[in-house]
Enzyme design. Sequence first.
Site, PDB file in Angstrom:
ATOM      1  N   HIS A  14      45.293  58.851  28.656  1.00 54.20           N
ATOM      2  CA  HIS A  14      43.977  58.286  28.919  1.00 54.20           C
ATOM      3  C   HIS A  14      44.165  56.883  29.493  1.00 54.20           C
ATOM      4  CE1 HIS A  14      42.032  61.174  25.862  1.00 54.20           C
ATOM      5  NE2 HIS A  14      41.738  61.557  27.081  1.00 54.20           N
ATOM      6  N   LYS A  18      47.810  54.525  29.538  1.00 55.62           N
ATOM      7  CA  LYS A  18      48.723  54.802  30.648  1.00 55.62           C
ATOM      8  C   LYS A  18      49.935  53.872  30.647  1.00 55.62           C
ATOM      9  CE  LYS A  18      45.255  56.883  33.663  1.00 55.62           C
ATOM     10  NZ  LYS A  18      45.488  58.235  33.263  1.00 55.62           N
ATOM     11  N   THR A  40      49.446  64.197  35.564  1.00 60.97           N
ATOM     12  CA  THR A  40      48.190  64.099  36.282  1.00 60.97           C
ATOM     13  C   THR A  40      48.308  62.930  37.264  1.00 60.97           C
ATOM     14  OG1 THR A  40      47.322  62.866  34.392  1.00 60.97           O
ATOM     15  CG2 THR A  40      46.721  65.191  34.547  1.00 60.97           C
ATOM     16  N   THR A  42      46.821  59.985  38.429  1.00 58.31           N
ATOM     17  CA  THR A  42      46.862  58.547  38.164  1.00 58.31           C
ATOM     18  C   THR A  42      48.005  58.194  37.234  1.00 58.31           C
ATOM     19  OG1 THR A  42      44.453  58.541  38.406  1.00 58.31           O
ATOM     20  CG2 THR A  42      45.458  56.567  37.478  1.00 58.31           C
ATOM     21  N   THR A  43      48.174  58.975  36.187  1.00 57.90           N
ATOM     22  CA  THR A  43      49.272  58.741  35.246  1.00 57.90           C
ATOM     23  C   THR A  43      50.615  58.846  35.970  1.00 57.90           C
ATOM     24  OG1 THR A  43      47.958  59.582  33.401  1.00 57.90           O
ATOM     25  CG2 THR A  43      50.345  59.541  33.106  1.00 57.90           C
ATOM     26  N   SER A  61      43.819  64.453  39.354  1.00 58.18           N
ATOM     27  CA  SER A  61      43.452  63.547  38.268  1.00 58.18           C
ATOM     28  C   SER A  61      42.848  64.370  37.135  1.00 58.18           C
ATOM     29  CB  SER A  61      42.440  62.542  38.807  1.00 58.18           C
ATOM     30  OG  SER A  61      41.865  61.805  37.771  1.00 58.18           O
ATOM     31  N   GLY A  62      43.016  63.911  35.898  1.00 58.38           N
ATOM     32  CA  GLY A  62      42.483  64.640  34.745  1.00 58.38           C
ATOM     33  C   GLY A  62      41.026  65.030  34.865  1.00 58.38           C
ATOM     34  N   ASP A  67      43.817  68.211  34.045  1.00 57.14           N
ATOM     35  CA  ASP A  67      44.036  68.711  32.684  1.00 57.14           C
ATOM     36  C   ASP A  67      43.983  70.237  32.671  1.00 57.14           C
ATOM     37  OD1 ASP A  67      44.117  66.079  31.775  1.00 57.14           O
ATOM     38  OD2 ASP A  67      42.025  66.067  31.148  1.00 57.14           O
ATOM     39  N   ASP A  87      43.465  58.347  23.749  1.00 59.80           N
ATOM     40  CA  ASP A  87      42.737  57.163  23.288  1.00 59.80           C
ATOM     41  C   ASP A  87      41.501  57.644  22.542  1.00 59.80           C
ATOM     42  OD1 ASP A  87      41.427  54.789  22.856  1.00 59.80           O
ATOM     43  OD2 ASP A  87      40.979  54.422  24.968  1.00 59.80           O
ATOM     44  N   HIS A  94      35.304  63.852  30.428  1.00 58.67           N
ATOM     45  CA  HIS A  94      35.903  65.194  30.523  1.00 58.67           C
ATOM     46  C   HIS A  94      36.529  65.607  29.190  1.00 58.67           C
ATOM     47  CE1 HIS A  94      39.239  62.490  31.245  1.00 58.67           C
ATOM     48  NE2 HIS A  94      40.087  63.476  31.117  1.00 58.67           N
ATOM     49  N   ASP A  97      37.613  69.165  28.562  1.00 58.44           N
ATOM     50  CA  ASP A  97      38.888  69.552  29.172  1.00 58.44           C
ATOM     51  C   ASP A  97      40.061  69.121  28.297  1.00 58.44           C
ATOM     52  OD1 ASP A  97      37.463  70.495  31.376  1.00 58.44           O
ATOM     53  OD2 ASP A  97      37.656  68.600  32.461  1.00 58.44           O
ATOM     54  N   ARG A 103      43.958  72.552  22.637  1.00 55.56           N
ATOM     55  CA  ARG A 103      43.860  73.877  22.018  1.00 55.56           C
ATOM     56  C   ARG A 103      44.900  74.822  22.607  1.00 55.56           C
ATOM     57  NH1 ARG A 103      38.816  74.375  22.366  1.00 55.56           N
ATOM     58  NH2 ARG A 103      38.701  75.344  24.411  1.00 55.56           N
TER      59      ARG A 103
END
Length: 129
Positions: A14, A18, A40, A42-43, A61-62, A67, A87, A94, A97, A103
Site C-alpha cells: 500500500h 512502499k 504491481t 507503482t510498487t 497498478s493495484g 491485485d 496499511d 480497492h 480486491d 483470500r
Amino acid sequence: MLKSKPKNIALIAHDLKKRSLATWVFNNQTKLKRHNILATATTGGIIQKHCPQLRIRVTKSGPLGGDQQIGAMIADDGIDLLIFFTDPLSPHPHDVDVKALSRLAVVYDVPMACSGATADLIAASGYLD
C-alpha cells in the site's frame, strides 16, 4: 546444500508501506535475485529504483487490476510467495480486491507476509535459499 528452483515472488505494498517494502527488498536482494520477482506497477517502479540489479516484471497498478492479475496467478499456481505490506490504518478504494487477493493466498496455501517482521521470518527460514 542444494538450492531449490527459483520461486515466483509477488511484491505489493500500500502507498504508505512502499518505502518499507523497498527497504526490505534492498536488505534481502542477495536472496531475491535468483527468484522471479513480480510486482504491481507503482510498487515495482519504486523497488526497481532501490534495487536496479533485480529484474522485476510488473502488472498493472493495484487499483487498476494489478491485485487481480496477481490473484489470477495464485489461482493458476503461478505464485510461490506473496509479500504484501499492508496499511491497515488507511482507507483503500480497492479494498475488495485486497481482500480477494488475501483470500486466494489462503485458499491456495501460498505463504504470505504482510509486514517486515513476517517477511524477515520467511527470509530467515531458508525458504528463499
